[in-house]
Design a protein around this motif. Structure first.
Motif, PDB file in Angstrom:
ATOM      1  N   ASP A  75       2.934   3.831   4.891  1.00  0.00           N
ATOM      2  CA  ASP A  75       2.841   4.593   3.644  1.00  0.00           C
ATOM      3  C   ASP A  75       1.496   5.305   3.525  1.00  0.00           C
ATOM      4  O   ASP A  75       1.281   6.080   2.583  1.00  0.00           O
ATOM      5  CB  ASP A  75       3.029   3.681   2.431  1.00  0.00           C
ATOM      6  CG  ASP A  75       4.431   3.091   2.364  1.00  0.00           C
ATOM      7  OD1 ASP A  75       4.545   1.898   2.024  1.00  0.00           O
ATOM      8  OD2 ASP A  75       5.400   3.826   2.632  1.00  0.00           O
ATOM      9  N   THR A  76       0.604   5.038   4.436  1.00  0.00           N
ATOM     10  CA  THR A  76      -0.715   5.680   4.417  1.00  0.00           C
ATOM     11  C   THR A  76      -0.590   7.189   4.528  1.00  0.00           C
ATOM     12  O   THR A  76       0.188   7.699   5.335  1.00  0.00           O
ATOM     13  CB  THR A  76      -1.578   5.147   5.577  1.00  0.00           C
ATOM     14  OG1 THR A  76      -1.850   3.759   5.344  1.00  0.00           O
ATOM     15  CG2 THR A  76      -2.889   5.899   5.681  1.00  0.00           C
ATOM     16  N   ARG A 109       4.121  13.640   0.623  1.00  0.00           N
ATOM     17  CA  ARG A 109       2.990  13.011   1.297  1.00  0.00           C
ATOM     18  C   ARG A 109       2.831  13.564   2.700  1.00  0.00           C
ATOM     19  O   ARG A 109       3.773  14.116   3.273  1.00  0.00           O
ATOM     20  CB  ARG A 109       3.149  11.492   1.363  1.00  0.00           C
ATOM     21  CG  ARG A 109       4.274  10.995   2.273  1.00  0.00           C
ATOM     22  CD  ARG A 109       4.415   9.481   2.182  1.00  0.00           C
ATOM     23  NE  ARG A 109       5.549   9.003   2.984  1.00  0.00           N
ATOM     24  CZ  ARG A 109       5.982   7.747   2.954  1.00  0.00           C
ATOM     25  NH1 ARG A 109       5.398   6.846   2.170  1.00  0.00           N
ATOM     26  NH2 ARG A 109       7.014   7.397   3.715  1.00  0.00           N
ATOM     27  N   GLN A 110       1.627  13.392   3.208  1.00  0.00           N
ATOM     28  CA  GLN A 110       1.350  13.781   4.580  1.00  0.00           C
ATOM     29  C   GLN A 110       0.565  12.674   5.238  1.00  0.00           C
ATOM     30  O   GLN A 110      -0.567  12.380   4.827  1.00  0.00           O
ATOM     31  CB  GLN A 110       0.575  15.090   4.639  1.00  0.00           C
ATOM     32  CG  GLN A 110       0.387  15.604   6.057  1.00  0.00           C
ATOM     33  CD  GLN A 110      -0.067  17.045   6.091  1.00  0.00           C
ATOM     34  OE1 GLN A 110      -0.726  17.537   5.192  1.00  0.00           O
ATOM     35  NE2 GLN A 110       0.296  17.754   7.156  1.00  0.00           N
ATOM     36  N   GLY A 140      -4.819   6.826  -6.236  1.00  0.00           N
ATOM     37  CA  GLY A 140      -4.817   6.441  -4.832  1.00  0.00           C
ATOM     38  C   GLY A 140      -5.946   5.471  -4.525  1.00  0.00           C
ATOM     39  O   GLY A 140      -6.770   5.156  -5.377  1.00  0.00           O
ATOM     40  N   GLY A 141      -5.957   4.973  -3.312  1.00  0.00           N
ATOM     41  CA  GLY A 141      -7.000   4.048  -2.904  1.00  0.00           C
ATOM     42  C   GLY A 141      -6.555   3.202  -1.737  1.00  0.00           C
ATOM     43  O   GLY A 141      -5.603   3.536  -1.027  1.00  0.00           O
ATOM     44  N   LEU A 142      -7.248   2.103  -1.569  1.00  0.00           N
ATOM     45  CA  LEU A 142      -6.955   1.170  -0.483  1.00  0.00           C
ATOM     46  C   LEU A 142      -6.129   0.008  -1.016  1.00  0.00           C
ATOM     47  O   LEU A 142      -6.480  -0.582  -2.043  1.00  0.00           O
ATOM     48  CB  LEU A 142      -8.258   0.643   0.121  1.00  0.00           C
ATOM     49  CG  LEU A 142      -8.144  -0.428   1.198  1.00  0.00           C
ATOM     50  CD1 LEU A 142      -7.445   0.137   2.430  1.00  0.00           C
ATOM     51  CD2 LEU A 142      -9.526  -0.954   1.551  1.00  0.00           C
ATOM     52  N   ALA A 143      -5.047  -0.290  -0.341  1.00  0.00           N
ATOM     53  CA  ALA A 143      -4.204  -1.418  -0.714  1.00  0.00           C
ATOM     54  C   ALA A 143      -3.858  -2.215   0.531  1.00  0.00           C
ATOM     55  O   ALA A 143      -3.789  -1.669   1.629  1.00  0.00           O
ATOM     56  CB  ALA A 143      -2.936  -0.939  -1.409  1.00  0.00           C
ATOM     57  N   GLN A 144      -3.648  -3.484   0.339  1.00  0.00           N
ATOM     58  CA  GLN A 144      -3.213  -4.337   1.445  1.00  0.00           C
ATOM     59  C   GLN A 144      -1.704  -4.213   1.628  1.00  0.00           C
ATOM     60  O   GLN A 144      -0.983  -3.895   0.676  1.00  0.00           O
ATOM     61  CB  GLN A 144      -3.588  -5.792   1.168  1.00  0.00           C
ATOM     62  CG  GLN A 144      -5.073  -6.059   1.190  1.00  0.00           C
ATOM     63  CD  GLN A 144      -5.391  -7.544   1.174  1.00  0.00           C
ATOM     64  OE1 GLN A 144      -4.580  -8.355   0.758  1.00  0.00           O
ATOM     65  NE2 GLN A 144      -6.579  -7.897   1.640  1.00  0.00           N
ATOM     66  N   PRO A 145      -1.217  -4.453   2.817  1.00  0.00           N
ATOM     67  CA  PRO A 145       0.237  -4.487   3.005  1.00  0.00           C
ATOM     68  C   PRO A 145       0.867  -5.469   2.027  1.00  0.00           C
ATOM     69  O   PRO A 145       0.350  -6.578   1.819  1.00  0.00           O
ATOM     70  CB  PRO A 145       0.379  -4.964   4.451  1.00  0.00           C
ATOM     71  CG  PRO A 145      -0.865  -4.507   5.121  1.00  0.00           C
ATOM     72  CD  PRO A 145      -1.948  -4.643   4.088  1.00  0.00           C
ATOM     73  N   GLY A 146       1.947  -5.022   1.413  1.00  0.00           N
ATOM     74  CA  GLY A 146       2.593  -5.837   0.395  1.00  0.00           C
ATOM     75  C   GLY A 146       2.063  -5.596  -1.003  1.00  0.00           C
ATOM     76  O   GLY A 146       2.640  -6.097  -1.974  1.00  0.00           O
ATOM     77  N   GLY A 147       0.987  -4.856  -1.106  1.00  0.00           N
ATOM     78  CA  GLY A 147       0.391  -4.576  -2.407  1.00  0.00           C
ATOM     79  C   GLY A 147       1.046  -3.421  -3.130  1.00  0.00           C
ATOM     80  O   GLY A 147       2.060  -2.869  -2.681  1.00  0.00           O
ATOM     81  N   SER A 148       0.448  -3.057  -4.260  1.00  0.00           N
ATOM     82  CA  SER A 148       0.999  -2.001  -5.106  1.00  0.00           C
ATOM     83  C   SER A 148      -0.083  -1.023  -5.527  1.00  0.00           C
ATOM     84  O   SER A 148      -1.264  -1.382  -5.637  1.00  0.00           O
ATOM     85  CB  SER A 148       1.625  -2.610  -6.365  1.00  0.00           C
ATOM     86  OG  SER A 148       2.699  -3.457  -6.049  1.00  0.00           O
ATOM     87  N   LEU A 149       0.339   0.185  -5.760  1.00  0.00           N
ATOM     88  CA  LEU A 149      -0.493   1.211  -6.373  1.00  0.00           C
ATOM     89  C   LEU A 149       0.389   2.046  -7.283  1.00  0.00           C
ATOM     90  O   LEU A 149       1.603   2.173  -7.047  1.00  0.00           O
ATOM     91  CB  LEU A 149      -1.114   2.133  -5.310  1.00  0.00           C
ATOM     92  CG  LEU A 149      -2.252   1.585  -4.443  1.00  0.00           C
ATOM     93  CD1 LEU A 149      -2.593   2.581  -3.341  1.00  0.00           C
ATOM     94  CD2 LEU A 149      -3.488   1.286  -5.274  1.00  0.00           C
ATOM     95  N   GLY A 177      -4.096  16.404  -4.156  1.00  0.00           N
ATOM     96  CA  GLY A 177      -3.769  15.244  -3.333  1.00  0.00           C
ATOM     97  C   GLY A 177      -4.634  14.044  -3.649  1.00  0.00           C
ATOM     98  O   GLY A 177      -5.786  14.175  -4.081  1.00  0.00           O
ATOM     99  N   THR A 178      -4.063  12.876  -3.457  1.00  0.00           N
ATOM    100  CA  THR A 178      -4.806  11.629  -3.599  1.00  0.00           C
ATOM    101  C   THR A 178      -4.507  10.765  -2.377  1.00  0.00           C
ATOM    102  O   THR A 178      -3.365  10.666  -1.940  1.00  0.00           O
ATOM    103  CB  THR A 178      -4.454  10.909  -4.914  1.00  0.00           C
ATOM    104  OG1 THR A 178      -5.292   9.770  -5.084  1.00  0.00           O
ATOM    105  CG2 THR A 178      -2.994  10.475  -4.960  1.00  0.00           C
ATOM    106  N   GLN A 179      -5.546  10.169  -1.826  1.00  0.00           N
ATOM    107  CA  GLN A 179      -5.410   9.424  -0.582  1.00  0.00           C
ATOM    108  C   GLN A 179      -4.936   8.002  -0.841  1.00  0.00           C
ATOM    109  O   GLN A 179      -5.476   7.309  -1.705  1.00  0.00           O
ATOM    110  CB  GLN A 179      -6.755   9.394   0.157  1.00  0.00           C
ATOM    111  CG  GLN A 179      -6.728   8.610   1.462  1.00  0.00           C
ATOM    112  CD  GLN A 179      -5.850   9.283   2.505  1.00  0.00           C
ATOM    113  OE1 GLN A 179      -5.775  10.497   2.596  1.00  0.00           O
ATOM    114  NE2 GLN A 179      -5.177   8.455   3.319  1.00  0.00           N
ATOM    115  N   VAL A 180      -3.946   7.591  -0.084  1.00  0.00           N
ATOM    116  CA  VAL A 180      -3.452   6.216  -0.112  1.00  0.00           C
ATOM    117  C   VAL A 180      -3.627   5.634   1.291  1.00  0.00           C
ATOM    118  O   VAL A 180      -3.167   6.219   2.271  1.00  0.00           O
ATOM    119  CB  VAL A 180      -1.973   6.168  -0.529  1.00  0.00           C
ATOM    120  CG1 VAL A 180      -1.403   4.768  -0.327  1.00  0.00           C
ATOM    121  CG2 VAL A 180      -1.808   6.611  -1.978  1.00  0.00           C
ATOM    122  N   THR A 181      -4.308   4.517   1.357  1.00  0.00           N
ATOM    123  CA  THR A 181      -4.507   3.831   2.630  1.00  0.00           C
ATOM    124  C   THR A 181      -4.012   2.396   2.490  1.00  0.00           C
ATOM    125  O   THR A 181      -4.444   1.676   1.587  1.00  0.00           O
ATOM    126  CB  THR A 181      -5.985   3.825   3.040  1.00  0.00           C
ATOM    127  OG1 THR A 181      -6.465   5.176   3.121  1.00  0.00           O
ATOM    128  CG2 THR A 181      -6.176   3.141   4.383  1.00  0.00           C
TER     129      THR A 181
END
Length: 120
Positions: free
Chosen positions: A90-91, A38-39, A9-18, A113-117
């Motif tokens: 998707d956050t 996800r929550q 998980g982590g920080l991604a820009q819109p349109g990006g991938s993880l 859990g892993t945070q996606v922002t």
């Protein structure tokens, strides 16, 4: 005992991938259905994707179809969630779950859990 450890998980820009990974231990991974849930902040839990072990097709929630792909490597006891074309909605916190994407799996082991922002 059963352990599920998520990462990626982590920080991604819109349109990006993880790509999320979940390493499992304590059970026969190759024989187990696995899912991702996800929550989002202030929201309830939602099944994102999951495998069944009864021949049913792989599940994806409508909002991620065509963007996310679940896969597994039984040799590595690992399940993945490739997330492309990420959107701010998707956050959330993503959880790996031992079991198919059904109500019954709420009582099964979950990862921490892993945070996606997703934000610009």
């Amino acid at each position: 005992q059963v352990q599920l450890v998520e990462s990626g998980g982590g920080l991604a820009q819109p349109g990006g991938s993880l790509r999320l990974s979940c390493v499992a231990s304590g059970f026969v991974f190759s024989s187990s259905a696995m899912s991702w849930a996800r929550q989002a902040p202030g929201e309830g839990l939602e099944w994102v994707s999951g495998f069944y072990m009864n021949g049913k097709p792989t599940y994806y929630v409508d909002s991620v179809k065509g963007r996310f792909t679940i896969s597994r490597d039984n040799a590595k006891n690992t399940v993945y969630l490739q997330m492309n074309s990420l959107k701010p909605e998707d956050t959330g916190t993503y959880y790996c779950v031992k079991g198919p994407p059904t109500v019954a799996s709420y009582s099964q082991p979950w990862g921490q859990g892993t945070q996606v922002t997703v934000s610009s």
